[in-house]
Design an enzyme around this catalytic site. Structure first.
Site, short mmCIF file in Angstrom:
data_model
loop_
_atom_site.label_atom_id
_atom_site.label_comp_id
_atom_site.label_asym_id
_atom_site.label_seq_id
_atom_site.Cartn_x
_atom_site.Cartn_y
_atom_site.Cartn_z
N PHE A 1 12.31 -26.42 -29.42
CA PHE A 1 11.41 -27.55 -29.74
C PHE A 1 10.73 -28.13 -28.51
O PHE A 1 9.71 -28.78 -28.63
CB PHE A 1 12.15 -28.64 -30.52
CG PHE A 1 13.43 -29.11 -29.90
CD1 PHE A 1 13.44 -30.02 -28.86
CD2 PHE A 1 14.65 -28.62 -30.37
CE1 PHE A 1 14.62 -30.45 -28.30
CE2 PHE A 1 15.84 -29.06 -29.82
CZ PHE A 1 15.84 -29.97 -28.77
N ASP B 1 6.80 -27.39 -27.69
CA ASP B 1 5.70 -28.13 -28.30
C ASP B 1 5.85 -29.64 -28.24
O ASP B 1 4.95 -30.36 -28.63
CB ASP B 1 5.55 -27.71 -29.78
CG ASP B 1 5.23 -26.24 -29.92
OD1 ASP B 1 4.39 -25.76 -29.14
OD2 ASP B 1 5.83 -25.57 -30.78
N HIS B 2 6.97 -30.12 -27.76
CA HIS B 2 7.25 -31.57 -27.87
C HIS B 2 7.76 -32.13 -26.55
O HIS B 2 8.96 -32.35 -26.40
CB HIS B 2 8.28 -31.79 -28.96
CG HIS B 2 8.25 -33.15 -29.58
ND1 HIS B 2 9.00 -34.19 -29.13
CD2 HIS B 2 7.54 -33.64 -30.62
CE1 HIS B 2 8.78 -35.26 -29.87
NE2 HIS B 2 7.89 -34.94 -30.79
N PHE B 3 7.09 -32.42 -25.64
CA PHE B 3 5.66 -32.32 -25.40
C PHE B 3 5.48 -31.51 -24.12
O PHE B 3 6.25 -31.73 -23.19
CB PHE B 3 5.06 -33.72 -25.19
CG PHE B 3 5.17 -34.61 -26.40
CD1 PHE B 3 4.30 -34.46 -27.46
CD2 PHE B 3 6.15 -35.58 -26.48
CE1 PHE B 3 4.37 -35.29 -28.57
CE2 PHE B 3 6.24 -36.40 -27.59
CZ PHE B 3 5.35 -36.26 -28.65
N VAL C 1 10.61 -34.08 -24.64
CA VAL C 1 11.37 -35.12 -25.31
C VAL C 1 11.92 -34.53 -26.61
O VAL C 1 11.18 -33.90 -27.36
CB VAL C 1 10.49 -36.35 -25.65
CG1 VAL C 1 11.27 -37.39 -26.43
CG2 VAL C 1 9.92 -36.96 -24.38
#
Length: 109
Positions: A30, A33-35, A40
């Site tokens: 994750f 893409d985050h971020f 985070v």
């Protein structure tokens, strides 16, 4: 992506409480893409880690005869970003349990 978001149960008191840990690694899917540039852990995945800890408490309190399905979240607040290198301490306390439902209180530190 795998969705097992606890690494281990560190404490279990059936029908009372459970504690688990999640060591957050920079290689988690994750974070791509985050971020980008500011990784985070998404709040929904922190919530899922708490739900998995609560589900383990429910399942192990019923000798593996039941499992938990989250149906309500009340008063969720995210105060500190969870970043690579963080270790989440997940604490769940059983508030009520009967044959058809259970209510737990969960915290992540």
């Amino acid at each position: 992506m795998r969705f097992l978001l606890i690494d281990r149960l560190t404490e279990l008191r059936p029908r009372e409480s459970a504690r688990a840990v999640k060591a957050v690694s920079g290689s988690e899917d994750f974070f791509a893409d985050h971020f980008p540039g500011n990784p985070v852990m998404p709040g929904v995945l922190i919530t899922e880690a708490m739900a998995q800890t609560g589900g383990a408490l429910i399942t192990l309190s019923t000798d593996m005869e039941s499992f938990g399905v989250m149906s309500l979240i009340q008063g969720a607040k995210f105060r500190t970003p969870v970043r690579p290198g963080s270790v989440l301490d997940l604490q769940v306390t059983m508030e009520a349990m009967d044959d058809a439902s259970a209510r737990v209180h969960a915290r992540a530190h």
